[in-house]
Design a protein around this motif. Structure first.
Motif, PDB file in Angstrom:
ATOM      1  N   MET A   1       0.803  -1.212   0.000  1.00 24.29           N
ATOM      2  CA  MET A   1       0.000   0.000   0.000  1.00 24.29           C
ATOM      3  C   MET A   1       0.841   1.270   0.000  1.00 24.29           C
ATOM      4  N   PRO A   2       1.937   1.362   0.773  1.00 17.88           N
ATOM      5  CA  PRO A   2       2.737   2.590   0.737  1.00 17.88           C
ATOM      6  C   PRO A   2       3.330   2.868  -0.646  1.00 17.88           C
ATOM      7  N   ILE A   3       3.618   1.833  -1.416  1.00 13.59           N
ATOM      8  CA  ILE A   3       4.182   2.057  -2.753  1.00 13.59           C
ATOM      9  C   ILE A   3       3.143   2.702  -3.661  1.00 13.59           C
ATOM     10  N   ILE A   4       1.909   2.252  -3.551  1.00  9.58           N
ATOM     11  CA  ILE A   4       0.831   2.839  -4.361  1.00  9.58           C
ATOM     12  C   ILE A   4       0.614   4.299  -3.958  1.00  9.58           C
ATOM     13  N   ALA A   5       0.650   4.567  -2.660  1.00  8.04           N
ATOM     14  CA  ALA A   5       0.485   5.945  -2.190  1.00  8.04           C
ATOM     15  C   ALA A   5       1.638   6.814  -2.677  1.00  8.04           C
ATOM     16  N   LEU A   6       2.869   6.259  -2.661  1.00  8.97           N
ATOM     17  CA  LEU A   6       4.031   7.014  -3.134  1.00  8.97           C
ATOM     18  C   LEU A   6       3.885   7.349  -4.616  1.00  8.97           C
ATOM     19  N   ILE A   7       3.390   6.413  -5.396  1.00 10.49           N
ATOM     20  CA  ILE A   7       3.205   6.665  -6.829  1.00 10.49           C
ATOM     21  C   ILE A   7       2.136   7.729  -7.065  1.00 10.49           C
ATOM     22  N   ILE A   8       1.026   7.647  -6.318  1.00 11.38           N
ATOM     23  CA  ILE A   8      -0.047   8.633  -6.492  1.00 11.38           C
ATOM     24  C   ILE A   8       0.414  10.018  -6.054  1.00 11.38           C
ATOM     25  N   ILE A   9       1.036  10.108  -4.896  1.00 13.42           N
ATOM     26  CA  ILE A   9       1.535  11.402  -4.411  1.00 13.42           C
ATOM     27  C   ILE A   9       2.636  11.922  -5.321  1.00 13.42           C
ATOM     28  N   GLY A  10       3.506  11.019  -5.774  1.00 19.49           N
ATOM     29  CA  GLY A  10       4.565  11.416  -6.701  1.00 19.49           C
ATOM     30  C   GLY A  10       4.022  11.947  -8.008  1.00 19.49           C
ATOM     31  N   ALA A  11       2.968  11.288  -8.510  1.00 23.47           N
ATOM     32  CA  ALA A  11       2.357  11.757  -9.757  1.00 23.47           C
ATOM     33  C   ALA A  11       1.754  13.139  -9.578  1.00 23.47           C
ATOM     34  N   ALA A  12       1.057  13.343  -8.461  1.00 20.57           N
ATOM     35  CA  ALA A  12       0.444  14.654  -8.212  1.00 20.57           C
ATOM     36  C   ALA A  12       1.516  15.732  -8.020  1.00 20.57           C
ATOM     37  N   ALA A  13       2.528  15.416  -7.234  1.00 22.77           N
ATOM     38  CA  ALA A  13       3.597  16.390  -6.993  1.00 22.77           C
ATOM     39  C   ALA A  13       4.374  16.674  -8.271  1.00 22.77           C
ATOM     40  N   GLY A  14       4.663  15.635  -9.031  1.00 20.78           N
ATOM     41  CA  GLY A  14       5.371  15.822 -10.298  1.00 20.78           C
ATOM     42  C   GLY A  14       4.559  16.641 -11.280  1.00 20.78           C
ATOM     43  N   PHE A  15       3.255  16.371 -11.357  1.00 20.20           N
ATOM     44  CA  PHE A  15       2.384  17.137 -12.244  1.00 20.20           C
ATOM     45  C   PHE A  15       2.398  18.614 -11.863  1.00 20.20           C
ATOM     46  N   LEU A  16       2.235  18.879 -10.566  1.00 19.84           N
ATOM     47  CA  LEU A  16       2.225  20.267 -10.102  1.00 19.84           C
ATOM     48  C   LEU A  16       3.580  20.940 -10.349  1.00 19.84           C
ATOM     49  N   ALA A  17       4.662  20.225 -10.059  1.00 20.50           N
ATOM     50  CA  ALA A  17       5.998  20.800 -10.247  1.00 20.50           C
ATOM     51  C   ALA A  17       6.297  21.075 -11.718  1.00 20.50           C
ATOM     52  N   THR A  18       5.928  20.135 -12.602  1.00 17.28           N
ATOM     53  CA  THR A  18       6.195  20.370 -14.027  1.00 17.28           C
ATOM     54  C   THR A  18       5.341  21.503 -14.576  1.00 17.28           C
ATOM     55  N   ARG A  19       4.159  21.690 -14.035  1.00 15.51           N
ATOM     56  CA  ARG A  19       3.321  22.811 -14.475  1.00 15.51           C
ATOM     57  C   ARG A  19       3.862  24.141 -13.952  1.00 15.51           C
ATOM     58  N   LEU A  20       4.308  24.147 -12.701  1.00 15.26           N
ATOM     59  CA  LEU A  20       4.858  25.388 -12.140  1.00 15.26           C
ATOM     60  C   LEU A  20       6.164  25.799 -12.825  1.00 15.26           C
ATOM     61  N   MET A  21       6.977  24.806 -13.189  1.00 16.24           N
ATOM     62  CA  MET A  21       8.252  25.102 -13.847  1.00 16.24           C
ATOM     63  C   MET A  21       8.115  25.160 -15.371  1.00 16.24           C
ATOM     64  N   ARG A  22       6.906  24.923 -15.863  1.00 14.86           N
ATOM     65  CA  ARG A  22       6.595  24.963 -17.300  1.00 14.86           C
ATOM     66  C   ARG A  22       7.490  24.020 -18.106  1.00 14.86           C
ATOM     67  N   ILE A  23       7.544  22.757 -17.634  1.00 11.04           N
ATOM     68  CA  ILE A  23       8.302  21.712 -18.306  1.00 11.04           C
ATOM     69  C   ILE A  23       7.305  20.764 -18.950  1.00 11.04           C
ATOM     70  N   ASP A  24       7.537  20.432 -20.207  1.00 11.99           N
ATOM     71  CA  ASP A  24       6.675  19.487 -20.900  1.00 11.99           C
ATOM     72  C   ASP A  24       7.318  18.109 -20.790  1.00 11.99           C
ATOM     73  N   ALA A  25       6.737  17.227 -19.968  1.00 14.16           N
ATOM     74  CA  ALA A  25       7.300  15.900 -19.740  1.00 14.16           C
ATOM     75  C   ALA A  25       6.200  14.855 -19.883  1.00 14.16           C
ATOM     76  N   ASN A  26       6.633  13.605 -20.197  1.00 16.94           N
ATOM     77  CA  ASN A  26       5.645  12.529 -20.293  1.00 16.94           C
ATOM     78  C   ASN A  26       5.257  12.058 -18.893  1.00 16.94           C
ATOM     79  N   VAL A  27       4.314  11.126 -18.831  1.00 16.89           N
ATOM     80  CA  VAL A  27       3.754  10.680 -17.554  1.00 16.89           C
ATOM     81  C   VAL A  27       4.813  10.008 -16.683  1.00 16.89           C
ATOM     82  N   VAL A  28       5.621   9.144 -17.261  1.00 16.54           N
ATOM     83  CA  VAL A  28       6.634   8.424 -16.480  1.00 16.54           C
ATOM     84  C   VAL A  28       7.646   9.402 -15.884  1.00 16.54           C
ATOM     85  N   THR A  29       8.115  10.348 -16.683  1.00 17.27           N
ATOM     86  CA  THR A  29       9.069  11.342 -16.184  1.00 17.27           C
ATOM     87  C   THR A  29       8.442  12.194 -15.093  1.00 17.27           C
ATOM     88  N   THR A  30       7.193  12.555 -15.266  1.00 13.83           N
ATOM     89  CA  THR A  30       6.486  13.351 -14.261  1.00 13.83           C
ATOM     90  C   THR A  30       6.386  12.603 -12.933  1.00 13.83           C
TER      91      THR A  30
END
Length: 78
Positions: A1-30
């Motif tokens: 369960m913690p791995i799934i939570a890490l992936i979900i939180i990581g995806a949300a944080a990565g999405f927000l960070a790439t949008r704030l820094m205006r970086i165009d990245a694919n889903v895996v990189t995000t």
């Protein structure tokens, strides 16, 4: 369960960070950016809380001593 939570939180944080820094990245990189950022940020935050916890105790002790000196000079020493 913690791995799934890490992936979900990581995806949300990565999405927000790439949008704030205006970086165009694919889903895996995000997701990888978010997970690595969560790891680095978590370690840094724990370190800062530990250091600031000790510093907060010191600052509180100094402020308490200053208050005690002020009370002594104001009310007890004439």
């Amino acid at each position: 369960m913690p791995i799934i939570a890490l992936i979900i939180i990581g995806a949300a944080a990565g999405f927000l960070a790439t949008r704030l820094m205006r970086i165009d990245a694919n889903v895996v990189t995000t997701v990888v950016i978010g997970m690595a950022g969560a790891l680095i940020g978590g370690l840094l935050l724990r370190f800062l809380l530990t250091v600031m916890g000790m510093m907060a105790g010191f600052v509180g002790a100094v402020l308490g001593a200053l208050l005690l000196i002020w009370l002594w000079q104001t009310y007890f020493q004439k």
